[in-house]
Scaffold this active site. Structure first.
Site, short mmCIF file in Angstrom:
data_model
loop_
_atom_site.label_atom_id
_atom_site.label_comp_id
_atom_site.label_asym_id
_atom_site.label_seq_id
_atom_site.Cartn_x
_atom_site.Cartn_y
_atom_site.Cartn_z
N HIS A 87 44.92 34.86 35.08
CA HIS A 87 46.45 34.60 34.90
C HIS A 87 47.41 35.50 33.96
CE1 HIS A 87 44.78 30.94 37.03
NE2 HIS A 87 46.05 31.00 37.42
N GLU A 334 40.63 25.93 47.42
CA GLU A 334 40.29 26.80 46.42
C GLU A 334 38.63 26.76 46.04
OE1 GLU A 334 43.64 27.76 43.36
OE2 GLU A 334 43.38 25.34 43.14
N ASP A 358 40.69 31.56 43.50
CA ASP A 358 39.92 30.77 42.79
C ASP A 358 38.73 30.66 44.07
OD1 ASP A 358 40.04 29.75 40.27
OD2 ASP A 358 41.96 28.77 41.09
N CYS A 405 48.22 31.70 49.14
CA CYS A 405 49.17 31.86 48.12
C CYS A 405 48.39 32.65 47.05
CB CYS A 405 49.70 30.72 47.68
SG CYS A 405 48.32 29.45 46.94
C1 PEP Z 1 44.56 30.79 43.64
O1 PEP Z 1 43.66 30.14 42.92
O2 PEP Z 1 44.51 31.50 44.42
C2 PEP Z 1 45.97 30.39 43.18
C3 PEP Z 1 47.06 30.63 43.90
O3 PEP Z 1 46.18 29.41 42.01
P1 PEP Z 1 46.05 30.21 40.61
O4 PEP Z 1 46.05 31.70 40.70
O5 PEP Z 1 47.18 29.68 39.90
O6 PEP Z 1 44.51 29.52 40.06
MG MG Z 2 44.20 28.44 41.77
#
Ligand code: PEP
Ligand code: MG
Length: 479
Positions: A87, A334, A358, A405
């Site tokens: 992140h 995920e 994920d 996403c």
């Molecule tokens: C993902 O896991 O692809 C996602 C968009 O959520 P995050 O990156 O916030 O875990």
């Molecule tokens: Mg995620």
């Protein structure tokens, strides 16, 4: 001294906790100094190096601290630890600044006042470059600025393929203030509002229902009628809440945080907070088009408990006479278990969004924030592509909206493949939208569907895709 003791610990997990101690120490120092922020802000730029752009080099930067980067004097950063989809890296990408994470020795090798080149595209950091190297990178920088200026012109152009397929390009945001950027970049909505960032840097005072409502409403109003998909809090793993903010420390002592109490698991373990968030999101729906997205669902019991919590939140608002509109409810895909039992999710949810960051981590058992295994974090792995393709097919067949996403959505190396798999909606950082749109405008989905099918059957999909693209380019040139 304390840091050295941690370095000498045999147990790797305990050794890595040094970062927690360092963060606590930094926060204490900040509190003692009564500074508003850990990082110098733009207005103090002159005190921190005058005209020269500044770069932050650190062993690690927590996602919560990255947020403070927004509006700070730093124009780039380098960390020793972290993966491409940690992140920390995601927030850096959303800020559109050069960054290299997982550079291992950087904080040891780089000294104060060194000159640095940060090549975020290739993950290269050059310390004190020679004039020739510097000139080469200045040239590349000018080229990339020109390219971006050209791409920027596409921002208001409809995103339609050569064969007339409309492709929805949405934005990922962390804070309501990012919505303006999304709109400027030509996003037709927000596909992922990572609401957990509202809960960070709070020094123990989490936002209450009204404060959350105001934040969601601000994002919704900024998008001027376009849909805003608010993901319920995805706390845990590499996004811990402040130590003071959770009453029970069990949340922070998970042995394996990525597999522990995170995302919807965390929300369901804090039912009052979960309902509070759901009420705030529902209230925002009275001000525009809102969708709710649930992270990391995998179990039937979680689906039922989530929908029940949502129904209770609605009832509480009705009882209090508070206005809200219908919101679509979606699930993030995920966890491989969710992908493999998709019909169950499609039965209960209005839409799905594939969180490839994920999904890759959990399919390949690779910690996305651990640079030691970053070379094995492979979106091209046939198991990953197989799951993504199966989810897109099943959702399309059921007539349910599906999007991606995760970081793959904004990576132009995957645009054509995802279109070929039947995907028609992608959500990414605003700064990536124009480049992805350029790919969309040059794509023919019928041709790509054939290519994607062949690649999915191959044991080395990355190589197969490259060869197929080269053959296709040769045919176009000789035609
Ligand atoms: C993902 O896991 O692809 C996602 C968009 O959520 P995050 O990156 O916030 O875990
Ligand atoms: Mg995620």
């Amino acid at each position: 001294m304390l840091a050295r003791q941690f370095d000498e610990m045999e147990d790797e997990y305990l050794r890595e906790r040094k970062a927690d101690i360092e963060q606590v120490a930094e926060r204490i120092l900040r509190a003692l100094a009564k500074q508003e922020s850990l990082l110098p802000q733009v207005s103090h730029a002159r005190d921190f190096g005058g005209e020269d752009p500044l770069v932050l080099v650190a062993n690690d930067i927590a996602p919560a601290d990255m947020l403070q980067f927004k509006g700070s004097v730093f124009t780039g950063f380098v960390t020793d630890v972290g993966g491409r989809t940690s992140h920390t890296a995601i927030v850096a990408r959303s800020m559109d600044i050069p960054a290299v994470v997982g550079a291992r020795e950087a904080s040891r090798l780089v000294r104060q006042d060194d000159w640095l080149i940060i090549d975020g595209d290739t993950g290269v950091v050059v310390i004190n470059p020679t004039p020739i190297v510097l000139e080469e990178y200045r040239f590349r920088q000018r080229q990339s600025e020109l390219e971006r200026a050209k791409l920027h012109r596409l921002r208001h152009m409809p995103s339609v393929t050569l064969d007339g397929q409309a492709i929805e390009l949405l934005a990922n945001i962390e804070l309501p203030g990012d919505a303006a950027n999304a709109l400027k970049a030509g996003a037709v909505g927000v596909g992922l509002f990572r609401s957990e960032f509202l809960f960070m840097n709070r020094d123990g005072q989490l936002p209450d229902e009204d404060e959350q409502f105001e934040a969601y409403r601000a994002a919704v109003e900024a998008m001027r009628g376009l849909p805003v998909t608010i993901r319920t809090i995805d706390i845990g793993a590499d996004k811990p809440l402040d130590r003071m903010a959770v009453h029970e420390l069990r949340h922070e002592h998970a042995l394996n945080p990525a597999l522990g109490l995170r995302a919807i698991r965390w929300s369901l373990s804090e039912p009052a907070m979960f309902r509070q968030q759901l009420r705030a999101i529902l209230r925002a729906s009275a001000h525009g088009k809102v969708k709710v997205l649930i992270p990391m669902v995998a179990h039937r019991s979680e689906i039922l408990a989530t929908l029940e919590a949502l129904e209770r939140a609605r009832q509480q608002l009705r009882d209090a006479g508070v206005a809200f509109n219908r919101v679509e409810v979606g699930a993030m895909i995920e966890v491989p278990a969710a992908a493999l039992t998709l019909p169950l999710l499609l039965k209960h949810f209005d839409f799905v969004s594939i969180g490839t960051n994920d999904l890759i981590q959990y399919t390949l058992a690779i910690d996305r924030a651990d640079e030691a295994v970053a070379h094995l974090y492979d979106p091209w792995h046939p198991a990953v592509l197989g799951l993504i393709s199966a989810v897109i097919n099943a959702a399309n067949a059921a007539g349910k909206h599906v999007s991606v996403c995760g970081e793959m959505a904004g990576d132009i190396g995957f645009t054509e493949l995802l279109l070929g798999m039947g995907l028609r909606s992608l959500s990414m950082h605003p700064s990536q939208i124009s480049a992805v749109k350029q790919r969309v405008l040059r794509s023919d989905t019928t041709r790509l569907a054939k290519l994607a099918q062949a690649v999915l059957l191959h044991e080395d999909p990355a190589q197969a895709w490259l060869s197929a693209q080269e053959r296709s380019a040769q045919r176009t040139t000789s035609a």
